[in-house]
Every structure is written in C-alpha cells, then in structure tokens.
Write a protein that holds these residues in place. Structure first.
Motif: not given
Length: 201
Positions: A104-112
């Motif tokens: 029910d959700v999408t997780e995005l890993e981000i390099l700030a």
C-alpha cells in the motif's frame, strides 16, 4: 495736408527681428532616416528573445511547492541529530538510489542534496545522508528510477536503521504527501544562435 494725403512710408523690420527671420528661413528641418532592413530584422528578433529570457527566468524561480505552507528549515542530517520533532513538516530532496513497492506504499531511498531556489536538488552538489520517502500508493519504478532527482514534502516520522551493502546506516523517514520528480536535463550541447547584442537563443 490732411491725414489721407500723407505719403505712406515703407515698413521695415528692426535689424534683430530681420536677422532672426532670415535665419529661420534658411534653417532646414532634418528628415528622419528610414530604418534599414537589417536593423528592423534585428529588432524583430530581439523582442521575442528578451521575452523568452524573462519567462525562462520567471519559470526557473517558481517552486512547485510555493503554496505548500511553512516547513522547518532543517535537513535530514538535523533529523539524525534529534533536532526535528516527529510530525514536523519538511521539504527535502536528492537523488533516488532505491525504490521498493510494498502493498500500500512506495518507499524511495534518497541521497540528500541541497535545493535551489525552485526547490530542485542541485545535481552537482555533494550528497549528504540518506533518507526514506514513504508515499501512499504505487509509484512506477521505471519512472522513479535510481539517478532521478526528486523533492518531497511531508512530515518527519522517525529514524530507522537500514542496511546498505554491509553497513547499517540510520536514515530519517518522512511520510510524503507531495513529490516532484524532476525532468531529466539533456546533457548534449545545444546549438546557440547569436543576434548581435550578447543574448543567445
């Protein structure tokens, strides 16, 4: 001799007035030179170019989050130091390094990355800490692929420990309500045309 029989004397202007009169008659009004076809063509090209520059500058300064309301002026590194309370609204951005589609959700890993005036991540800047964006629903992994730039508006929730390779890294997590996937800029050189006044199209 009565008044009618008096001889009429010729009338003469004073010398100063006569001089001005002769000077005025001898003065010619210069005629305006017709505009050359080259100058006219440059003028027609210059006006649209200036308008395009103004519109481009205005567009670059506009953020898609301009009407989102206040956010805390702190980044993911501040969250790791405990300087952001859960529930505070943040605006973070960076480069996508991973994507996971859950039920029910999408997780995005981000390099700030730091944001510019339009809240777009600065691609040339050095990356900071990693953080996680949770967005409700499905986001297409082909579009939200590693390497793309993204800005997210949401609320800070917690800090989780996640594995990157063989390392355990603490990563702040936000529940996002608005994300902006920035278009990919064409890295190829573009042809530029000069119009003689220092402005390039």
């Amino acid at each position: 001799m009565n008044f009618i029989d008096r001889p009429i004397r010729p009338f003469s202007l004073p010398s100063s007035i006569a001089t001005v009169s002769r000077s005025f008659r001898s003065t010619t009004v210069p005629r305006s030179r017709p505009e050359s076809p080259i100058r006219a063509a440059r003028t027609r090209l210059l006006l649209p170019a200036l308008l395009a520059v103004v519109l481009l500058a205005a567009g670059c300064a506009t953020s898609p989050f301009s009407g989102a309301g206040p956010v805390v002026a702190k980044g993911p590194a501040d969250a790791l130091r405990g300087e952001i309370a859960p529930g505070e609204r943040v605006l973070w951005g960076g480069r996508i390094v991973g994507v996971v589609n859950a039920s029910d959700v999408t997780e995005l890993e981000i390099l700030a990355l730091p944001l510019d005036r339009a809240d777009r991540p600065r691609a040339s800047a050095e990356g900071g800490v990693r953080f996680v964006v949770r967005y409700p629903g499905f986001l297409e992994p082909v579009n939200y692929a590693p390497g793309r730039l993204l800005t997210a508006l949401g609320r800070f929730t917690t800090v989780e420990t996640r594995t990157v390779g063989e390392f355990d890294i603490e990563q702040p997590v936000i529940d996002a309500r608005q994300v902006e996937l920035w278009p990919v800029r064409d890295p190829r050189p573009q042809t530029q045309f000069g119009i003689g006044v220092g402005i390039r199209l």
